[in-house]
Motif scaffolding. Sequence first.
Motif, PDB file in Angstrom:
ATOM      1  N   THR A 127       0.725  -1.264   0.077  1.00 53.54           N
ATOM      2  CA  THR A 127       0.002   0.059  -0.036  1.00 53.54           C
ATOM      3  C   THR A 127       0.954   1.301   0.003  1.00 53.54           C
ATOM      4  N   SER A 158       0.784   4.180  -2.809  1.00 52.84           N
ATOM      5  CA  SER A 158       0.137   5.231  -2.197  1.00 52.84           C
ATOM      6  C   SER A 158       0.520   6.576  -2.851  1.00 52.84           C
ATOM      7  N   THR A 191      -9.063   4.134  -8.205  1.00 55.94           N
ATOM      8  CA  THR A 191     -10.327   3.863  -7.295  1.00 55.94           C
ATOM      9  C   THR A 191     -11.461   4.323  -8.489  1.00 55.94           C
ATOM     10  N   GLY A 205     -10.247  -3.601  -4.329  1.00 56.24           N
ATOM     11  CA  GLY A 205     -11.295  -3.775  -3.326  1.00 56.24           C
ATOM     12  C   GLY A 205     -12.726  -3.761  -3.815  1.00 56.24           C
ATOM     13  N   THR A 251     -11.932  15.277   1.507  1.00 56.67           N
ATOM     14  CA  THR A 251     -12.457  14.011   1.825  1.00 56.67           C
ATOM     15  C   THR A 251     -13.941  13.877   2.030  1.00 56.67           C
ATOM     16  N   ASP A 255     -18.736   8.283   9.862  1.00 59.61           N
ATOM     17  CA  ASP A 255     -19.192   7.008   9.760  1.00 59.61           C
ATOM     18  C   ASP A 255     -20.525   6.643   9.907  1.00 59.61           C
ATOM     19  N   SER A 306     -19.073   4.541  -1.150  1.00 63.04           N
ATOM     20  CA  SER A 306     -17.800   5.228  -1.826  1.00 63.04           C
ATOM     21  C   SER A 306     -16.582   4.200  -1.761  1.00 63.04           C
ATOM     22  N   GLY A 307     -15.518   4.526  -2.561  1.00 60.68           N
ATOM     23  CA  GLY A 307     -14.570   3.396  -2.470  1.00 60.68           C
ATOM     24  C   GLY A 307     -13.902   3.241  -1.309  1.00 60.68           C
ATOM     25  N   GLN A 308     -13.619   4.358  -0.406  1.00 59.88           N
ATOM     26  CA  GLN A 308     -12.573   4.142   0.740  1.00 59.88           C
ATOM     27  C   GLN A 308     -13.410   4.718   2.040  1.00 59.88           C
ATOM     28  N   GLY A 309     -14.651   4.809   1.829  1.00 57.56           N
ATOM     29  CA  GLY A 309     -15.500   5.273   3.159  1.00 57.56           C
ATOM     30  C   GLY A 309     -15.082   6.759   3.466  1.00 57.56           C
ATOM     31  N   THR A 345     -12.460   8.726   1.380  1.00 60.21           N
ATOM     32  CA  THR A 345     -12.842   8.782  -0.116  1.00 60.21           C
ATOM     33  C   THR A 345     -12.676  10.269  -0.451  1.00 60.21           C
ATOM     34  N   SER A 367     -13.936  11.704  -6.348  1.00 65.51           N
ATOM     35  CA  SER A 367     -14.237  10.340  -7.105  1.00 65.51           C
ATOM     36  C   SER A 367     -15.407   9.559  -6.800  1.00 65.51           C
TER      37      SER A 367
END
Lengths: 391, 511
Positions: A6, A10, A390, B18, B354, B385, B395-398, B401, B405
Motif C-alpha cells: 500500500t 500510495s 479507485t 477492493g 474527503t 461513519d 464510496s471506495g474508501q469510506g 474517499t 471520485s
Amino acid sequence: MNKGKTLLNSDSSRKVFASLLSIVIGLAVGALVAAIVGLSKDNIGGKGIWDGVRLIFLGLLSTGREAGQLTWGFNPSSWGNMLFRATPLIMTGLSVAVAFKTGLFNIGAPGQYLMGTLATLFIALEIPSEAVPPAIIWLLAFLGGMLAGALWGAIPGLLKAFLNINEVLACIMTNWIAANVVTWLFDISNLKNVAEGTKTGYIYKTTFNNVATSKMGLDKLFPESQVNGGILIAILIAIVVYIIMNKTTLGYQLKACGANRHAARYAGIPDKRNIILSMAMAGALAAGGASLYWLSGNTEFYWITYQALPAAGFNGIPVALLALNHPIAVVFSGIFMAMLNIVGQQLTTLTAYNEYITDVVIAVIVYLSAFSLVIQMWLGKRKAKKGGKTV
Amino acid sequence: MQSEYIIEMLNIRKEFPGIVANDDITLQLKSGEIHALLGENGAGKSTLMSVLFGLYQPEQGVIKKNGEVVTINNPNDATALNIGMVHQHFKLIDVFTVLDNIILGAEDTRMGFLQKQEARKKVEELSRRYGLKVDLNAKVEDITVGMQQRVEILKMLYRDNEILIFDEPTAVLTPQEIDELMATMKGFAAEGKSILFITHKLNEIMAVADRCTVLRKGKYIGTVNIADTTKQELSNMMVGRPVQLQVEKKDANPGDTVLEVKGLTVPSKIHKNDAVKNVSFQVRSGEIVCIAGIDGNGQTELIHGLTGLEKTSGGTITLCGKDISRGSIRYRSETGMSHIPEDRHKHGLVLDFTLEQNMVLQSFQSSRFQKLGFIKNDAVRAYADTLIEQYDVRSGQGPVTIARSMSGGNQQKAIIAREMDRNKPLVVAVQPTRGLDVGAIEHIHKELVAQRDAGKAVLLVSLELDEVMNLSDRILVMYEGEIVGELDPKTTTVQELGLYMAGAKKAEGGK
C-alpha cells in the motif's frame, strides 16, 4: 493487500518519489553541463571535470584540497552555512506553500520579504539598546517584520477578495512598489553604514546595536560558520504551520476556500476574509524569513534595491514546489536548496568552475517539479497494470 | 458475414482495488437500435463505457465491432471506430465559440491556418438536417445547458460517428428539451445510427429505447425488449427489490409559519430586469411547498436571495420569527435553514476534500467537532461513519474517499445526509433528485416526506413534473420571476400546471 505494498502504491509516496527523481535528474544534468563545459575548455581537463562532477553531488562533504587532491569529510563550516542560508528559504517556501494550499499563487514573497527587511532593520537599529534590553528589541524586530509582511501580503488579498483582481498581477505590482519604498525610506534614514566607510550602499548590521539572534549552541556544533538559532525558529514555525493547516478549523476554512470558494461561501465560511487572511499569513512568513536573516547580525543589507528583487523571495517558489507544498517537507527542500548554494561556493573556490553550474541544477529541478504531475501519472500508470485506481 | 451487432462487449470484467466494477458483463448493440443501459449509481455503467473508450483495459472479455475483435487502447482508437459520446458533464471550452468547440480536434487547416468556412457549412447542414438549433457564433459560456448538449451532439455528428453514446443526457434538461432530445435520438436511429443510452430514468427508456440492458452492483442482470416489459419490472431488475415508484404520504398537517417571504426582489446578474420580482409566499411547518417552473424563470435567484448567496434588492425574509433579510449566510443557516443546493459540484461539496471533511462543512465550528480551534478528528470520523451508514452513502474508501471520485448519486446522498442531520426547521431542497436513479430518488423522496411529517417546513424547487405532482402539498408556479399561481396538487392536472409554467395562464395576486 499488505501494508508495504500500500505504501508503495500510495499517492503520497508517489509524490515524494517524483520529487526525489527530479532532484537526481537535476544533479545529473548539472554534471553533464559541467562535463561539456570542461571538454570545451582547455584549462579544466579530465581531472578537473571529475572533481567538478564529484563536487556537484557531494560538495557538502568537501573539506578542501590537499596536495592537488580533493579531501572529504565533515565540514562544519559548510553545514553551518547551509543551515544559515536555508533559514530564509524555508520561510519564503512556507509562504508560497501556504498560499498554494489555499488556492493562491503568492509570487509576492520578494516584496513581503523586503517589507520585513525594512521593518526589522528599522526596529532593530532605531531602538537604543542602552535603554531597552536587546532581547526585547530582537523580539519586537522579529514580530514587527512579520507584521509588516502580513500587511503587505494582505493588499493583494484585499484586491482579490473584493475586486476579484488576480493575485499574481497584484503581487508583481506590490513587489516593485516595495522595492522602491524600501530604497527610498533607507535613503532618507540614518541607518546607512558610514562607520566602516569601506563600501557604500549598505545598512548597519544589527550587531551595531547589539541585537543578534542567539546561537542556541549551534556554533559549538558547526564552528566557523554563520549558523544561529534562526534555523530552529524556522523549523518550529514550519511545524506550527503544519498544525494550523492540518489540525485546526482555521486551516480547514482556508483550504475549503482555496479548493472551492463557492462551496465555502454556501457553508457560511467568510470567503473574503479567508482569502485576505491566507495572503496575510503568506506575507508574514516571507517577511519572517527576512527578519531571521538580517537579525543574524552576520550580514548587511544593500539598500538600493529598486532595480532588483531579493532572490530569497522568488526561491520560495521552487522550495515550495519541490516540497509539494507540504510544510514539513519545505524544511528539507529549503535546506537542499541552500546546500546547492554551498556546492556552488565549493565549485568556485576549489575548481575552475563557478557557482553558476548550480543555477543550472536548480533550474532543471524547478522545471521537473512542474513536471512532477507527469512523473506521478507515469508512476501511477505503471502500477495501474496491477489495478491502481479507485472508482 | 455481416454481424447482427455493430458493437459487442462480451464477458467484460474490470476490477479496482477492493471492488469488482464490472463482473462478466455482456452488452450487444444492434445496428440502428436505441439500446438503453440501465443501472443505479455505482452499478458499473461508467466503468463499462470507459472500457469501451479505452480509458480502462478490462481484465477479461473482448470487444467486437461488426463481429470482429478490436482492441481499444485509448479514446483515439474509439474515435477511429466511429464511436462518439456525449458525457454527462460536457467537455466544452467555455470561452470558445460553438463552432470552435465543434471542430476542436478535427480542424481543417491549410498551411497552418484554420479553414472554418467548410466546417461551418457542414455544421450548419447537420444542424438543419437534425433540427439541432445552435448559434455557431455564441460563446459556450453564454448559451443554455440544452444548447450546450446540442453542441456535444453536433460534435459527434461532425466526426461522422456511427455509434452514439449518451451518458445521462437528460439529467440537466428541462422537460421540453428532453422531448426534443428524444425526438432527435429517434431520428438518428431511423437513419441507421446506433445509440447507447445510459440512464436511470424509466420513463425515457419506455419512450425511446428498443432494448435495455440492466446492470446491478457490477453484475449483468439481463437484456429485455422494451415492448415486452414494464417500468415496474425494469426498476425491480435495477434495484433488486420491488421499488415504490409512487410517493406514499399522508395528508399534510400544516402548523405555524416557519418562513415568510414578502415582496422579495433579486436583481439579475445577466439582464437589466430583476430575476425575481416582488415575490411573496409562506411555508408552514409540516408541509412541502414546491416551486415549479421551467428552468431559468428565477427559481435559482429566488433561492440564492433566500439563502444569502446573492444580495436582494428589496423585500423581507422572516425565518422562525426573525428577520434574516440582511443576515449573513451563516446567520441564516444557524437561524434555522438547511439547504440542499442546486449545483452540488459548485456549492454542495468541496470536491477535493474527503467525504468526512465534506460532512462537517457546515458544522466544523461547533464544539462537537472542534476544541480551541483544533479539529477533533475522531469525532469527525465517527460522525461521518454514522451518516454514511444511516444514509447509505457508498464510496471506495469510506470517510477518506475524495468527494470528486464518488458517483453523482452518492455525492448527493452525502449532501442530503449532512443537511438533514443538521435538523433545522426549514429545509430548502433545490432539484434534490437531479441526475439520480430510482432507488436514490425513492430514498430522497421518503426522506423529504419524513422531514415534513416530523414538522419541518420543506421548500422544494423542482423541474420534474412528476416530482412536483407527487411530492408537494402546495405548488407555487414561477414564470419570468413572478409567482403566477398557487395550485393544489390534489385538484390540479399536469396540463393545467404546464399552462401556468408556460405563462399562458396567470392567477390574480398569486400569493
